[in-house]
Design a protein around this motif. Sequence first.
Motif, mmCIF file in Angstrom:
data_model
loop_
_atom_site.group_PDB
_atom_site.id
_atom_site.type_symbol
_atom_site.label_atom_id
_atom_site.label_comp_id
_atom_site.label_asym_id
_atom_site.label_seq_id
_atom_site.Cartn_x
_atom_site.Cartn_y
_atom_site.Cartn_z
ATOM 1 N N LYS A 60 96.017 16.439 -11.605
ATOM 2 C CA LYS A 60 96.262 16.501 -10.166
ATOM 3 C C LYS A 60 97.746 16.561 -9.826
ATOM 4 C CE LYS A 60 95.440 13.960 -5.840
ATOM 5 N NZ LYS A 60 94.971 15.120 -5.062
ATOM 6 N N ALA A 61 98.552 15.717 -10.437
ATOM 7 C CA ALA A 61 99.979 15.646 -10.109
ATOM 8 C C ALA A 61 100.682 16.976 -10.361
ATOM 9 C CB ALA A 61 100.639 14.531 -10.904
ATOM 10 N N GLN A 62 100.235 17.708 -11.352
ATOM 11 C CA GLN A 62 100.891 18.965 -11.705
ATOM 12 C C GLN A 62 100.382 20.157 -10.906
ATOM 13 O OE1 GLN A 62 100.661 19.912 -15.884
ATOM 14 N NE2 GLN A 62 101.599 21.935 -15.641
ATOM 15 N N PHE A 63 99.065 20.207 -10.646
ATOM 16 C CA PHE A 63 98.493 21.419 -10.082
ATOM 17 C C PHE A 63 97.989 21.315 -8.640
ATOM 18 C CE2 PHE A 63 98.167 22.089 -14.678
ATOM 19 C CZ PHE A 63 98.688 23.376 -14.786
ATOM 20 N N TYR A 64 97.603 20.129 -8.178
ATOM 21 C CA TYR A 64 97.106 20.017 -6.794
ATOM 22 C C TYR A 64 97.439 18.652 -6.205
ATOM 23 C CZ TYR A 64 93.138 17.986 -9.410
ATOM 24 O OH TYR A 64 92.351 17.240 -10.256
ATOM 25 N N PRO A 65 98.725 18.284 -6.190
ATOM 26 C CA PRO A 65 99.127 16.942 -5.742
ATOM 27 C C PRO A 65 98.806 16.642 -4.290
ATOM 28 C CG PRO A 65 101.033 18.374 -5.949
ATOM 29 C CD PRO A 65 99.891 19.110 -6.569
ATOM 30 N N GLY A 66 98.776 17.661 -3.438
ATOM 31 C CA GLY A 66 98.545 17.422 -2.021
ATOM 32 C C GLY A 66 97.135 17.686 -1.561
ATOM 33 N N LEU A 67 96.213 17.921 -2.488
ATOM 34 C CA LEU A 67 94.848 18.283 -2.120
ATOM 35 C C LEU A 67 93.826 17.392 -2.807
ATOM 36 C CD1 LEU A 67 95.102 22.175 -2.448
ATOM 37 C CD2 LEU A 67 95.262 20.829 -0.345
ATOM 38 N N ASP A 68 92.672 17.247 -2.173
ATOM 39 C CA ASP A 68 91.524 16.607 -2.801
ATOM 40 C C ASP A 68 90.771 17.692 -3.564
ATOM 41 O OD1 ASP A 68 88.910 15.511 -3.315
ATOM 42 O OD2 ASP A 68 89.330 13.993 -1.797
ATOM 43 N N LYS A 69 90.431 17.443 -4.800
ATOM 44 C CA LYS A 69 89.807 18.492 -5.612
ATOM 45 C C LYS A 69 88.509 19.019 -5.015
ATOM 46 C CE LYS A 69 87.806 17.553 -9.526
ATOM 47 N NZ LYS A 69 87.575 17.101 -10.929
ATOM 48 N N LYS A 70 87.830 18.211 -4.211
ATOM 49 C CA LYS A 70 86.576 18.677 -3.597
ATOM 50 C C LYS A 70 86.832 19.795 -2.583
ATOM 51 C CE LYS A 70 86.437 15.192 0.115
ATOM 52 N NZ LYS A 70 86.791 16.150 1.192
ATOM 53 N N ASP A 71 88.086 19.943 -2.147
ATOM 54 C CA ASP A 71 88.415 20.960 -1.148
ATOM 55 C C ASP A 71 88.919 22.259 -1.778
ATOM 56 O OD1 ASP A 71 87.809 19.232 0.972
ATOM 57 O OD2 ASP A 71 89.816 18.344 0.901
ATOM 58 N N LEU A 72 89.041 22.317 -3.081
ATOM 59 C CA LEU A 72 89.618 23.497 -3.725
ATOM 60 C C LEU A 72 88.778 24.748 -3.517
ATOM 61 C CD1 LEU A 72 90.920 21.943 -7.081
ATOM 62 C CD2 LEU A 72 92.209 22.440 -4.996
ATOM 63 N N PHE A 73 87.457 24.583 -3.394
ATOM 64 C CA PHE A 73 86.585 25.734 -3.138
ATOM 65 C C PHE A 73 86.728 26.218 -1.698
ATOM 66 C CE2 PHE A 73 84.511 24.139 -6.954
ATOM 67 C CZ PHE A 73 84.213 25.314 -7.623
ATOM 68 N N SER A 74 86.630 25.307 -0.743
ATOM 69 C CA SER A 74 86.686 25.693 0.668
ATOM 70 C C SER A 74 88.039 26.285 1.054
ATOM 71 C CB SER A 74 86.377 24.490 1.568
ATOM 72 O OG SER A 74 87.336 23.458 1.398
ATOM 73 N N LEU A 75 89.094 25.892 0.335
ATOM 74 C CA LEU A 75 90.431 26.404 0.619
ATOM 75 C C LEU A 75 90.727 27.720 -0.108
ATOM 76 C CD1 LEU A 75 92.449 23.056 0.533
ATOM 77 C CD2 LEU A 75 91.847 24.415 2.554
ATOM 78 N N GLY A 76 89.810 28.169 -0.943
ATOM 79 C CA GLY A 76 89.943 29.476 -1.573
ATOM 80 C C GLY A 76 90.704 29.514 -2.882
ATOM 81 N N TYR A 77 90.980 28.346 -3.469
ATOM 82 C CA TYR A 77 91.701 28.331 -4.741
ATOM 83 C C TYR A 77 90.762 28.502 -5.935
ATOM 84 C CZ TYR A 77 95.637 26.774 -1.945
ATOM 85 O OH TYR A 77 96.630 26.713 -1.007
ATOM 86 N N ILE A 78 89.521 28.107 -5.782
ATOM 87 C CA ILE A 78 88.501 28.302 -6.813
ATOM 88 C C ILE A 78 87.272 28.888 -6.131
ATOM 89 C CG2 ILE A 78 87.156 27.226 -8.655
ATOM 90 C CD1 ILE A 78 89.078 24.927 -8.689
ATOM 91 N N SER A 79 86.566 29.744 -6.846
ATOM 92 C CA SER A 79 85.375 30.370 -6.278
ATOM 93 C C SER A 79 84.215 30.281 -7.260
ATOM 94 C CB SER A 79 85.667 31.839 -5.960
ATOM 95 O OG SER A 79 84.505 32.506 -5.526
ATOM 96 N N THR A 80 82.999 30.267 -6.737
ATOM 97 C CA THR A 80 81.825 30.268 -7.605
ATOM 98 C C THR A 80 81.619 31.634 -8.251
ATOM 99 O OG1 THR A 80 80.406 30.779 -5.714
ATOM 100 C CG2 THR A 80 80.662 28.450 -6.290
ATOM 101 N N ARG A 81 82.236 32.667 -7.678
ATOM 102 C CA ARG A 81 82.240 34.009 -8.266
ATOM 103 C C ARG A 81 83.678 34.505 -8.234
ATOM 104 N NH1 ARG A 81 77.756 37.286 -9.992
ATOM 105 N NH2 ARG A 81 75.881 36.037 -9.703
ATOM 106 N N SER A 82 84.216 34.809 -9.372
ATOM 107 C CA SER A 82 85.610 35.211 -9.445
ATOM 108 C C SER A 82 85.755 36.702 -9.696
ATOM 109 C CB SER A 82 86.312 34.444 -10.571
ATOM 110 O OG SER A 82 87.614 34.961 -10.796
ATOM 111 N N GLY A 83 86.718 37.321 -9.006
ATOM 112 C CA GLY A 83 87.027 38.714 -9.263
ATOM 113 C C GLY A 83 87.459 38.954 -10.701
#
Length: 224
Positions: free
Chosen positions: A114-137
Amino acid sequence: MKAVFQILTLLFLYNVSAQESTLPPNFVYVQDVIPDVVLEMRYAGENNFLGMSVDGYKSPVAILSRPAAMALAKVQRELKEKGYCLKIFDAYRPQRAVNHFISWARKPEDTLKKAQFYPGLDKKDLFSLGYISTRSGHSRGSTIDLSIVDYNSGEEIDMGGAYDFFGERSHHNYTNITPAQKMNRSILKNAMMKYGFQPYSQEWWHYTYQPEPFPNTYFDFLVK
C-alpha cells in the motif's frame, strides 16, 4: 566464413520461428521484433502492487499481437533518434492474472504494498476508480505499459510518477509536476500516438494499439 554466417542466420530464424510457434497466431515476442527494447516485467516478479509473482507469468518476457509489436518497433526507431529507448513493464496479460488481481482485492487485510503503490486509496476502491478492471485490455494482446530510458546509460527518464502508482499523479492531465516531467511524458505520448497507440487518461504508461486485431477476445495463454 560466409557459410558459417548463413548457418548462424538459419539457426536464429529457426529459434525465432520455434519460439513463436508456442504462441497463438498473430502474436509475437516483442524482443524478436525490437531486440534492443528494455524489459522490466513487473508481474513476473515481486515488485508490483500485490508484492508477488502474478498468476500466468512464468517468464519475464513481453508478448503482443503482431500488428501492435510492428507499430511499437516504429516508435522505438523514432525515439532512438532522440537518444531514448523503450522500457516495457507489461504487455499481454492472461485473464488468469486479472482474476488474481480480483481475488487480491477481496482480501482487505492484504496491504503489503500500500505505501508504495496506493498510499492515498482504500484497495476496495481500486476497481471503481478505474485502476484495476475485471476485464483488462491487456488480455486482448495489443495494450502495453511502458516508459522510456536514456539509450546510452539505461537510466529511466523522470515521468513525475512511478509505474503502477494508483493516484492522480499518474493521470495524463495531472499538472503538479515539473515542466521537464511534463515534456518527458509528452515525448512518449506523441511518439506512441503517431504510430496508432491511444493513451489511457488515468495512467501515463498505458497505451492500446488501434485498430485492435482482437477487440473482443480475452486470451488466457501463459506468458512464458
